[in-house]
Structure formats: structure tokens, C-alpha cells
Design a protein around this motif. Structure first.
Motif, PDB file in Angstrom:
ATOM      1  N   ALA A  62      13.906   1.583  -9.111  1.00  0.00           N
ATOM      2  CA  ALA A  62      13.304   0.238  -9.032  1.00  0.00           C
ATOM      3  C   ALA A  62      12.041   0.133  -9.890  1.00  0.00           C
ATOM      4  O   ALA A  62      11.581  -0.971 -10.189  1.00  0.00           O
ATOM      5  N   PHE A  63      11.481   1.290 -10.267  1.00  0.00           N
ATOM      6  CA  PHE A  63      10.165   1.302 -10.926  1.00  0.00           C
ATOM      7  C   PHE A  63      10.096   0.505 -12.243  1.00  0.00           C
ATOM      8  O   PHE A  63       9.215  -0.354 -12.391  1.00  0.00           O
ATOM      9  N   TRP A  66       9.967  -3.358 -11.834  1.00  0.00           N
ATOM     10  CA  TRP A  66       8.775  -3.761 -11.059  1.00  0.00           C
ATOM     11  C   TRP A  66       7.509  -3.601 -11.909  1.00  0.00           C
ATOM     12  O   TRP A  66       6.643  -4.462 -11.942  1.00  0.00           O
ATOM     13  N   ARG A  67       7.429  -2.487 -12.633  1.00  0.00           N
ATOM     14  CA  ARG A  67       6.294  -2.212 -13.521  1.00  0.00           C
ATOM     15  C   ARG A  67       6.165  -3.291 -14.595  1.00  0.00           C
ATOM     16  O   ARG A  67       5.065  -3.726 -14.943  1.00  0.00           O
ATOM     17  N   MET A  69       7.073  -6.385 -14.601  1.00  0.00           N
ATOM     18  CA  MET A  69       6.852  -7.754 -14.121  1.00  0.00           C
ATOM     19  C   MET A  69       5.375  -8.117 -14.317  1.00  0.00           C
ATOM     20  O   MET A  69       4.504  -7.268 -14.167  1.00  0.00           O
ATOM     21  N   ARG A  74       3.697 -10.062  -9.101  1.00  0.00           N
ATOM     22  CA  ARG A  74       3.674  -9.101  -7.990  1.00  0.00           C
ATOM     23  C   ARG A  74       2.666  -9.567  -6.937  1.00  0.00           C
ATOM     24  O   ARG A  74       2.908  -9.469  -5.731  1.00  0.00           O
ATOM     25  N   LEU A 173       1.857  -1.167  -4.715  1.00  0.00           N
ATOM     26  CA  LEU A 173       2.782  -2.116  -5.346  1.00  0.00           C
ATOM     27  C   LEU A 173       2.110  -3.081  -6.328  1.00  0.00           C
ATOM     28  O   LEU A 173       2.689  -3.414  -7.367  1.00  0.00           O
ATOM     29  N   GLY A 176       2.030  -2.104  -9.820  1.00  0.00           N
ATOM     30  CA  GLY A 176       3.348  -1.854 -10.413  1.00  0.00           C
ATOM     31  C   GLY A 176       4.004  -0.536 -10.056  1.00  0.00           C
ATOM     32  O   GLY A 176       5.035  -0.181 -10.622  1.00  0.00           O
ATOM     33  N   THR A 178       6.061   1.933  -7.312  1.00  0.00           N
ATOM     34  CA  THR A 178       6.958   1.740  -6.178  1.00  0.00           C
ATOM     35  C   THR A 178       6.568   2.764  -5.111  1.00  0.00           C
ATOM     36  O   THR A 178       5.809   3.698  -5.393  1.00  0.00           O
ATOM     37  N   LEU A 202      10.691  -8.666  -1.767  1.00  0.00           N
ATOM     38  CA  LEU A 202      10.632  -7.598  -2.779  1.00  0.00           C
ATOM     39  C   LEU A 202      12.032  -7.202  -3.236  1.00  0.00           C
ATOM     40  O   LEU A 202      12.973  -7.203  -2.431  1.00  0.00           O
ATOM     41  N   PRO A 203      12.169  -6.802  -4.513  1.00  0.00           N
ATOM     42  CA  PRO A 203      13.465  -6.283  -4.962  1.00  0.00           C
ATOM     43  C   PRO A 203      13.787  -4.974  -4.233  1.00  0.00           C
ATOM     44  O   PRO A 203      12.870  -4.237  -3.857  1.00  0.00           O
ATOM     45  N   VAL A 206      11.797  -1.112  -4.199  1.00  0.00           N
ATOM     46  CA  VAL A 206      10.358  -1.157  -4.507  1.00  0.00           C
ATOM     47  C   VAL A 206       9.562  -0.580  -3.331  1.00  0.00           C
ATOM     48  O   VAL A 206       8.624   0.189  -3.506  1.00  0.00           O
TER      49      VAL A 206
END
Ligand code: NAP
Ligand code: MG
Length: 492
Positions: A62-63, A66-67, A69, A74, A173, A176, A178, A202-203, A206
């Protein structure tokens, strides 16, 4: 009247890669309801290495997305979580009371509100994860960025699982990273409920939550090569193991550990407001189960008897009992183990020559208070600053009191400990207060109040109370990001 609120919630699950799952073995571990000996608040899966491996893999997968974004996006997720949590304060406070024994009126609702505030604070500062430009001349662009570290392991204790769970979630989080969160098996239920709420915004992957014993599931997390950072809140003893594990792989570590914090009362503070401040600082309404508890009271000799009398009178009025009763101000100790530890310290001190329990002592063996792990507020006078009761963290409602005459002596006694978490100073003479605040070896000092930490204040210990700062934007940047320096030759 509150009988129905004491009902077990049954079996809870863990969050791995957006799925709610049990342990591979199918085994569950019981969570005690400390207000009713022998009853359960619920059960959680007994996870070990296999489940931890899957949680870390999910967080690794997931990292990248998420990073990448935008930070503000976030942050928005955190703000939505704050709103959703505020709409459910009562549900959270009830579960929190059931599993920890904290009084709903004085502690559980307050901690839930603080938790929402934490999501709002860190959601709000998300776009402040900025770098700098270095002025190397017109033909060079040299700048730094703050990058997330990767998968963070967050390990939290049982004494404030909601606030501390939220702290690890937000600080990891928002920049960025997880997270794989491991709450204590002694109080995991509210942290899992929080994860259920967070998961809606959250996706998958994460945020992951694994449950089980520290020695099994916690250790597997420490030893996992996929973890890029260890953020631990708990005892100094386990903190040492965390640091050893981090040393093996040279990964950063934040440690928020134990305390044995001093309260220094000057002769000009012999009043009811200070008495209340001392009670607040000792965290009696949390049964003293707070890392910041001001558990060593240093009272000026000239006000010693009078102040101690007022303090005792006020504590006699504190209502202890069923934590769901709206009039209860002080609940139960979290579990049998901790109750026995606290009773052990009290029993041992009662036998020492000179020691005197001004109030409290061993808990009653009959009556309503004997139905749960209730320990009354206890103050010991006549103690020596070298005894276990004055040196070691009791983590219960036990305060020691020692007189002083000379300021230097008071500061010396306050600092005579391997801990250095917090300190409380009471005086109407503000320059004395500030001089003392500078002289005490503690990371979190309050003058003329006994309150707790507010999101935005950089919080952490000196000495063996920890390493690193959390709770603030600066703490998040220092502890949960790494700085990269990039230079571009514009004359190329
Ligand atoms: P603890 O015994 O140190 O446990 C803390 C966490 O570490 C729990 O989740 C525990 O799991 C886990 N753990 C235990 N052994 C482990 C291992 N070998 N590997 C990985 N994880 C392991 O602390 P506690 O008794 O829960 O909490 C009380 C302590 O926390 C006090 O010392 C208090 O001062 C400190 N505290 C500090 C702060 C702060 O901000 N400075 C805040 C709150 C509390 P299990 O419990 O599931 O076994
Ligand atoms: Mg423990």
C-alpha cells in the motif's frame, strides 16, 4: 443499573490488508473487564509471525500509492476520521470503560474527545511537511524534501490505547508512511474499534492492526525486516528490547517510556487550587495509570502538615467504583496482573519502618470494591527517597510525599531518578517557578497546573524515559520522515 453495559462484546478480529481476519490457529485471547473480576470485555485473535508477515506485506504494497498522494489529501482523510469519531463518542467511551476500567464520566469520554482532536490537529498540519531551499548561488538549486520512511510498526501500551493508537496512526500516516499497529493484549478492543472507523476512509493496507501477546506478535513485528521504523510507547524494560531490535537493522526508533515524575510545591502555594493541581497531576482519576503521573510529591516543610491534611480531605471525597456509574470519578486498575503489582508495592511499603499510609493502603477484601480491581487513592509519608516505592514506577494510585526546606535540595531529590518524563511545579512566584522548570531534568514540565499533553506540544522523555519527540508537527517531521537533499546544477 449499569449491568447491561458490562456485557462482553465477544470475539473481535484484526485488520490486515483491508480485511477483518482471525488468527491462522483460530485461537483467541481474553480481555478482562477489570471492574468485575472474572468477567471478560471481549476476545482478540492470538496472532504470531505468519499474521505479522501478511500485515507487513500489505503495508509494503500500500506504501507507494499512499506516499505519492498529495499530503493535503492524506490530511483530509484524518479530518473525516475526526468528524466520524466525534459523532460516536459515547460508543467509544463505553467500550473503553469496559476494557480498561476507567470511569466513563471523568476519563473515557475525555480521551475519546482528545483522540478526535489528535486526528484534527495532524490532519490540519499535513501540508506543513515541507523542505527548505539552500542559498548556494543563482546557478545551483539546492533543496531538501521530507520523505516518508516506509512501513512503521507502532506498539502501544494498555493505559491510553485510544489516544496512543491515534497518535501512531496520525503521525505515521500523515507524512505518507503505512502502519502496522499492535495494541496491548490487555486493552486492544477500543484501538480495533478505532481502526474499524479509520478503515472507512483509508485504502486497504495503509493501516493494519495485529493482536496477540507482546512476546509473540510484538516480537515478530520487531524482528520483521520489512519494518522501516519502530515507534514504541510502553515500559522502559521493553523499550530496551525495542532499541536492541532497531540496532540489529539500523532503523530509527522512537521510545516513549516510563516515568516517576516529581511535583514540587513551594510554601506560597498552600491552597485548594494547588491541592486540585496535585490531584490532577497524580492522575488519580486514571488510577494513577499514566506515564506522566506526578507520583513523587515534594512539599515545603512549612506547609507540610496543613497541605497534606487538605489533600487527604479532598481525596476522601473522590468517588471510586463502577466505572459506568455517571457519579464515579475513579475506576478500576486495568487487570489482575497490574492490580497485584500495585498491591505488592503498597504491602511492601506498609511494612517498612517509618512509612505511614496517610490515606488508602491495601484494598478492601469485602464489599463492592472487592468485586473489581479497585485500589483507593494512597499516600505514603515517612518514606525514604531510596526506597522502591519512591524509585520505581508503580503505575497505580500511589503518591509518596517528602518534605523539603531548601530549593536546591528539592531539585536534587526530584532529579535523583533514572526517569525524566514530566514535572509539576506550584508557586505564585513565577521566576522561582521558571528557574525550577529549567532545573528539573524532565521533557514535559508544567507550572501551576497538573494537566496532560495537548496535540501540538512536543512530548517525550529525558534520560530513560525515552528518545524522540511525538505529539507535534515537529515531532512528526523528526520521527516519521527522512530528509533528502537534492542539488541541481542550473548552469548545465
Ligand atoms: P509494556 O509492558 O512495555 O508493553 C507495551 C507494549 O509492548 C504492549 O503492546 C506489549 O504487548 C508490547 N510488548 C511487550 N513485550 C514485547 C516484545 N518482546 N516485543 C514487542 N512488543 C512487546 O507496557 P505496559 O505495561 O503495556 O504499559 C505501561 C508502561 O507504559 C508504563 O511504563 C508507562 O509509563 C508506559 N507509558 C509511557 C507513555 C509515554 O508516552 N511515555 C505513555 C503511556 C504509557 P502485550 O501487552 O500485548 O504483551
Ligand atoms: Mg505489560
Amino acid at each position: 443499573m449499569t449491568e447491561s453495559l458490562h456485557k462482553s462484546i465477544g470475539q473481535e478480529l484484526m485488520l490486515i490488508d483491508g480485511q477483518w481476519v482471525g488468527a491462522d490457529s483460530g485461537e483467541f485471547l481474553p480481555v478482562e473487564n477489570p471492574a468485575k473480576k472474572g468477567t471478560e470485555a471481549g476476545q482478540v485473535p492470538r496472532a504470531g509471525k505468519a499474521e505479522v508477515d501478511r500485515a507487513v506485506l500489505a503495508a509494503q504494497n500500500a506504501f507507494p500509492a499512499w506516499r505519492d498522494m498529495p499530503a493535503r489529501e492524506r490530511g483530509k482523510a484524518m479530518l473525516k476520521i475526526a468528524d466520524a469519531l466525534e459523532a460516536q463518542v459515547e460508543d467509544f467511551a463505553r467500550l473503553y470503560t469496559l476494557e480498561t476500567g476507567n470511569a466513563i464520566a471523568t476519563q473515557s469520554r475525555g480521551e475519546t474527545m482528545l483522540t478526535a482532536d489528535m486526528f484534527r490537529y495532524f490532519g490540519g498540519v499535513a501540508s506543513e511537511i515541507k523542505g527548505e531551499v539552500v542559498p548556494l548561488g543563482e546557478t545551483l538549486l539546492s533543496y531538501s524534501r521530507r520523505e516518508p520512511l516506509g512501513v512503521v510498526a507502532g506498539i502501544i501500551p494498555w493505559n491510553a490505547p485510544l489516544a496512543l493508537g491515534a497518535l501512531k496512526i496520525t503521525m505515521a500516516l500523515v507524512p505518507g508512511n503505512t502502519l502496522v499497529l499492535k495494541p496491548s493484549v490487555e486493552a486492544p478492543l477500543t484501538a480495533i474499534k478505532l481502526a474499524r472507523l479509520c478503515a472507512e476512509f483509508l485504502p486497504p493496507g495503509v493501516l493494519n492492526v495485529v493482536t496477540g501477546k507482546g512476546s509473540e506478535c510484538g516480537q515478530a513485528l520487531l524482528d520483521h525486516p520489512g519494518i522501516a521504523k519502530l515507534s514504541f510507547t510502553g515500559s522502559t524494560e521493553v523499550g530496551q528490547r525495542i532499541m536492541q531490535a532497531a540496532a540489529e537493522r539500523i532503523i530509527p526508533v522512537s521510545l516513549e517510556l516510563g516515568g516517576k515524575s516529581p511535583q514540587i510545591v513551594f510554601p506560597d502555594a498552600n491552597d485548594d487550587e494547588t491541592v486540585q493541581g496535585v490531584i490532577n497531576a497524580m492522575r488519580f482519576i486514571r488510577q494513577g495509570q499514566s506515564c506522566t503521573a506526578g507520583s513523587r510529591l515534594f512539599l515545603h516543610a512549612s506547609i507540610y502538615d496543613d497541605f497534606l491534611g487538605r489533600l487527604t480531605e479532598k481525596l476522601k471525597g473522590l468517588k471510586i467504583g463502577d466505572p459506568f456509574d455517571e457519579t464515579t470519578q475513579m475506576g478500576a486498575i486495568v487487570n489482575r496482573n497490574q492490580y497485584e503489582t500495585v498491591c505488592g508495592y503498597i504491602g511492601e511499603t506498609l511494612k517498612l519502618p517509618g512509612a505511614n499510609a496517610v490515606i488508602g493502603g491495601m484494598p478492601p477484601e469485602t464489599g463492592p470494591l472487592s468485586e473489581g480491581y479497585f485500589v483507593e487513592p494512597t499516600i505514603f509519608s515517612g518514606v525514604d527517597n531510596e526506597w522502591r516505592i519512591t524509585k520505581e514506577e508503580v503505575f497505580g494510585p500511589v503518591l509518596t510525599v517528602i518534605p523539603w526546606e531548601d530549593e536546591t535540595e528539592a531539585i536534587q531529590m526530584s532529579n535523583d531518578t533514572h526517569y525524566g518524563l514530566s514535572a509539576f511545579i506550584f508557586t505564585r512566584d513565577i521566576s522561582k517557578g521558571l528557574k525550577t522548570a529549567q532545573a528539573v531534568e524532565s521533557g514535559f514540565v508544567q507550572v501551576n497546573q497538573g494537566l496532560g499533553i495537548v496535540p501540538g506540544q512536543s512530548y517525550g522523555g529525558f534520560k530513560q524515559s525515552g528518545i524522540g519527540r511525538e505529539w507535534s508537527l515537529e515531532g512528526m517531521l523528526e520521527s516519521f520522515t527522512r530528509r533528502k537533499s537534492i542539488t541541481v546544477n542550473l548552469a548545465y
